[in-house]
Scaffold this active site. Sequence first.
Site, PDB file in Angstrom:
ATOM      1  N   GLY A 100       0.811  -1.216   0.000  1.00 55.54           N
ATOM      2  CA  GLY A 100       0.000   0.000   0.000  1.00 55.54           C
ATOM      3  C   GLY A 100       0.838   1.257   0.000  1.00 55.54           C
ATOM      4  CG  ASP A 126       2.895  -5.097  11.913  1.00 57.97           C
ATOM      5  OD1 ASP A 126       2.318  -4.253  12.623  1.00 57.97           O
ATOM      6  OD2 ASP A 126       2.579  -6.306  11.851  1.00 57.97           O
ATOM      7  CD  GLU A 150       9.262  15.294  -0.469  1.00 59.55           C
ATOM      8  OE1 GLU A 150      10.137  16.136  -0.734  1.00 59.55           O
ATOM      9  OE2 GLU A 150       8.735  15.188   0.648  1.00 59.55           O
ATOM     10  CE  LYS A 160      10.668  17.593 -11.595  1.00 55.90           C
ATOM     11  NZ  LYS A 160      10.916  16.169 -11.341  1.00 55.90           N
ATOM     12  CB  VAL A 193       1.743 -11.483   2.697  1.00 52.38           C
ATOM     13  CG1 VAL A 193       1.957 -12.820   2.009  1.00 52.38           C
ATOM     14  CG2 VAL A 193       0.536 -10.746   2.132  1.00 52.38           C
ATOM     15  CD  GLU A 198      16.498  13.971 -15.468  1.00 52.16           C
ATOM     16  OE1 GLU A 198      15.319  14.306 -15.518  1.00 52.16           O
ATOM     17  OE2 GLU A 198      17.434  14.709 -15.830  1.00 52.16           O
ATOM     18  CB  THR A 247      12.601   7.655 -13.709  1.00 55.76           C
ATOM     19  OG1 THR A 247      13.556   7.168 -12.766  1.00 55.76           O
ATOM     20  CG2 THR A 247      13.290   8.525 -14.719  1.00 55.76           C
ATOM     21  CB  ILE A 296       6.020   8.360  -9.217  1.00 57.24           C
ATOM     22  CG1 ILE A 296       6.492   8.280  -7.744  1.00 57.24           C
ATOM     23  CG2 ILE A 296       4.504   8.456  -9.271  1.00 57.24           C
ATOM     24  CD1 ILE A 296       6.176   9.510  -6.900  1.00 57.24           C
TER      25      ILE A 296
HETATM   26  C1  FAD Z   1      15.640   8.611  -1.547  1.00 58.90           C
HETATM   27  C2  FAD Z   1      14.541   8.386  -2.527  1.00 58.90           C
HETATM   28  C3  FAD Z   1      14.010   9.463  -3.242  1.00 58.90           C
HETATM   29  C4  FAD Z   1      13.000   9.240  -4.167  1.00 58.90           C
HETATM   30  N1  FAD Z   1      12.528  10.299  -4.902  1.00 58.90           N
HETATM   31  C5  FAD Z   1      11.648  10.065  -5.897  1.00 58.90           C
HETATM   32  C6  FAD Z   1      11.163  11.127  -6.699  1.00 58.90           C
HETATM   33  O1  FAD Z   1      11.509  12.285  -6.524  1.00 58.90           O
HETATM   34  N2  FAD Z   1      10.296  10.825  -7.689  1.00 58.90           N
HETATM   35  C7  FAD Z   1       9.872   9.546  -7.930  1.00 58.90           C
HETATM   36  O2  FAD Z   1       9.117   9.332  -8.892  1.00 58.90           O
HETATM   37  N3  FAD Z   1      10.272   8.546  -7.144  1.00 58.90           N
HETATM   38  C8  FAD Z   1      11.140   8.758  -6.147  1.00 58.90           C
HETATM   39  N4  FAD Z   1      11.534   7.732  -5.353  1.00 58.90           N
HETATM   40  C9  FAD Z   1      10.912   6.426  -5.538  1.00 58.90           C
HETATM   41  C10 FAD Z   1       9.531   6.387  -4.858  1.00 58.90           C
HETATM   42  O3  FAD Z   1       9.680   6.689  -3.501  1.00 58.90           O
HETATM   43  C11 FAD Z   1       8.926   4.976  -5.025  1.00 58.90           C
HETATM   44  O4  FAD Z   1       8.858   4.681  -6.388  1.00 58.90           O
HETATM   45  C12 FAD Z   1       7.532   4.931  -4.518  1.00 58.90           C
HETATM   46  O5  FAD Z   1       7.457   5.391  -3.213  1.00 58.90           O
HETATM   47  C13 FAD Z   1       6.969   3.542  -4.632  1.00 58.90           C
HETATM   48  O6  FAD Z   1       7.313   2.748  -3.553  1.00 58.90           O
HETATM   49  P1  FAD Z   1       6.574   1.344  -3.405  1.00 58.90           P
HETATM   50  O7  FAD Z   1       5.125   1.597  -3.287  1.00 58.90           O
HETATM   51  O8  FAD Z   1       7.033   0.455  -4.494  1.00 58.90           O
HETATM   52  O9  FAD Z   1       7.174   0.770  -2.058  1.00 58.90           O
HETATM   53  P2  FAD Z   1       6.940   1.188  -0.526  1.00 58.90           P
HETATM   54  O10 FAD Z   1       6.601   2.606  -0.350  1.00 58.90           O
HETATM   55  O11 FAD Z   1       8.135   0.670   0.195  1.00 58.90           O
HETATM   56  O12 FAD Z   1       5.654   0.342  -0.088  1.00 58.90           O
HETATM   57  C14 FAD Z   1       5.718  -1.045   0.142  1.00 58.90           C
HETATM   58  C15 FAD Z   1       4.378  -1.517   0.667  1.00 58.90           C
HETATM   59  O13 FAD Z   1       4.412  -2.944   0.745  1.00 58.90           O
HETATM   60  C16 FAD Z   1       3.874  -3.354   1.978  1.00 58.90           C
HETATM   61  N5  FAD Z   1       4.432  -4.663   2.328  1.00 58.90           N
HETATM   62  C17 FAD Z   1       5.720  -5.056   2.344  1.00 58.90           C
HETATM   63  N6  FAD Z   1       5.818  -6.330   2.754  1.00 58.90           N
HETATM   64  C18 FAD Z   1       4.558  -6.756   2.993  1.00 58.90           C
HETATM   65  C19 FAD Z   1       3.990  -7.975   3.467  1.00 58.90           C
HETATM   66  N7  FAD Z   1       4.744  -9.023   3.794  1.00 58.90           N
HETATM   67  N8  FAD Z   1       2.656  -8.051   3.605  1.00 58.90           N
HETATM   68  C20 FAD Z   1       1.858  -6.992   3.298  1.00 58.90           C
HETATM   69  N9  FAD Z   1       2.325  -5.837   2.865  1.00 58.90           N
HETATM   70  C21 FAD Z   1       3.668  -5.708   2.720  1.00 58.90           C
HETATM   71  C22 FAD Z   1       4.240  -2.256   2.964  1.00 58.90           C
HETATM   72  O14 FAD Z   1       3.398  -2.253   4.087  1.00 58.90           O
HETATM   73  C23 FAD Z   1       4.031  -1.033   2.070  1.00 58.90           C
HETATM   74  O15 FAD Z   1       2.658  -0.682   2.112  1.00 58.90           O
HETATM   75  C24 FAD Z   1      12.519   7.932  -4.390  1.00 58.90           C
HETATM   76  C25 FAD Z   1      13.028   6.874  -3.650  1.00 58.90           C
HETATM   77  C26 FAD Z   1      14.038   7.079  -2.739  1.00 58.90           C
HETATM   78  C27 FAD Z   1      14.592   5.919  -1.980  1.00 58.90           C
END
Ligand code: FAD
Length: 541
Positions: free
Chosen positions: A13, A45, A53, A82, A202, A368, A370, A372
């Site tokens: 999520g 958890d 951002e 932006k 999970v 850059e 990329t 999101i």
């Molecule tokens: C330093 C940094 C800067 C960034 N800046 C940018 C930016 O400027 N622009 C941009 O486009 N992107 C940026 N990103 C990338 C962006 O943050 C991610 O692409 C975006 O937040 C997507 O994350 P996610 O949803 O894949 O993972 P997460 O946010 O890590 O979410 C993972 C989810 O999985 C769930 N989960 C994990 N294991 C389990 C389990 N066993 N059971 C149930 N649920 C589970 C967690 O609860 C959580 O809800 C940046 C990343 C970093 C590290």
Amino acid sequence: MTKKIRKIVIVGGGTSGWLTAAILAKKLLKEPSGEFEIHLVESSDIPTIGVGEGTFPTMLDTLQYIGISEIEFLTCCQATFKQGIKFDNWLHTPNSLKTQQSNTLSGQTNSYYHLFNPPVVAENIDVVSNWVASNNSKVSYAHAVSAQAYICDNHLAPKLFSTPEFKSKTRYAYHLDAGKFVELLKKHATLNLGIQHHIATVKNVFQDEQGNIGYLISEDEKKFEADLFVDCSGFASLLIGKTLDSPFIDVSDILFVDSAIAIQVPYTDLQQEIPSYTLSTAHEAGWTWDIGLASRRGVGYVYSSKYSDHNQAEKVVRNYIAEKTGNMKLSEDLPARHIPMRIGYRQKCWVKNCVAIGFSGGFVEPLEATAISMVETAAMLLAGQFPDNDDVMPAVAKKYNQIFELRWEKIVEFIKLHYCLSRRDDNAFWTDNCNPESIPESLRDKLALWKTFPPQENDFASRFEMFTLSSYQYVLYGMRYNQTIQKHADIVSADNASENFVSQKIFSAIQEQGKTAKVELPGHRELINHIYQKGNTNYAN
Ligand SMILES: Cc1cc2nc3c(=O)[nH]c(=O)nc-3n(C[C@H](O)[C@H](O)[C@H](O)COP(=O)(O)OP(=O)(O)OC[C@H]3O[C@@H](n4cnc5c(N)ncnc54)[C@H](O)[C@@H]3O)c2cc1C
């Protein structure tokens, strides 16, 4: 027997889970058959990453597609506009003798823009080549080819108070608060789009005889069955990595950064101007991002742990904040979050009946912004070519994987371009980045070609590449690669004196547009305040 693909479970999520859920829901839950079901399972958890951002202009289409108004988005997410990225200190080490000599010679600063507006085009004239040919050093490339550079310089908004939602004078994306964005998406997807939401961690994944994922079991012993699973579990890569073992292409030999420190910086004056670009400043072992939201700034340092350590890195980012705010005490007191990053991507993001989107599919550092946008593209592609049944799934997966492998490879090349053109020499981080062995062959070939011929449209063969000609031009010429394109420059200036004359007139007209924009467009802060105060859907009052 052929099995219909009708039930989908998304694990995770974060931004990727909720964006994917909203996009899939918009496409599939509106089907007249009413046969589809989409569930999202997230752990209470395991926190989301909570950063990310900066966005890409694709976000305007995504918001409109999933049905979130711009005003709601802006006000809920503390979002701002932006118009591109400004890169400071990437070319030379600041204050070095080389920088001073180079700046005196060229009249340019150690700074350039990668704008969202493409360079100006004119019928039958290659304006950009004429800029290269004239070796015009008085005006930077971005300022020569787009008035948006002046708009950014002056912290102006990309639109008028009266411009309707999602419309603008210049191309833009957004800066947003990542946590608030997830909350908005969650509310919208569950209340308006029909997503079924479950809080559960999970713990076990069960596969059938063919290796497809059959069901998941959570710590509280709930069972989640589906025909298709979407892995949005972040760096945990619960399904695509831990269960299906899709090979991970590690690109840390090309892109060296592997760690980040994020700090939220309050505004000392709530009326202070907000830049309408991301400021990316190069430092000894990486770079800082600096993003102005409506209520605070998001600042962070992305660096390589091989060339720096946590303490030194924290010093760099705190010094940066102290310098920018003029307040050392504030900078020392702000809490910092250290975030390890795994740089690379899955060779196959779709394996069996599982598609990985977000960090679980890959991440190649935020330079850059990329990530999101990759999520938006992946979810749109999945929704647009959703397999009707398990017979067609392998063919759909194969095509999807080809597109994404190419997309990842090309993003890696474009990001590497920023580093390998640098002439910084304050740390081996920078000089090692210029080592040809660390540069992908296809980028090395392009750079060799572009020494004599400026880049052209047909150097970018695939429409699935995220960055093509105009982005490469902004970075190459911002990093003064034009100074090496002598042969072509001679040809252009000798053969096309009249073209050159017209181009110069175009450059002057752009400067004039830049001046006019100052009168016409509101300040970025002014427009943001107006939107937040009035909350009118067309910003007209
Ligand atoms: C330093 C940094 C800067 C960034 N800046 C940018 C930016 O400027 N622009 C941009 O486009 N992107 C940026 N990103 C990338 C962006 O943050 C991610 O692409 C975006 O937040 C997507 O994350 P996610 O949803 O894949 O993972 P997460 O946010 O890590 O979410 C993972 C989810 O999985 C769930 N989960 C994990 N294991 C389990 C389990 N066993 N059971 C149930 N649920 C589970 C967690 O609860 C959580 O809800 C940046 C990343 C970093 C590290």
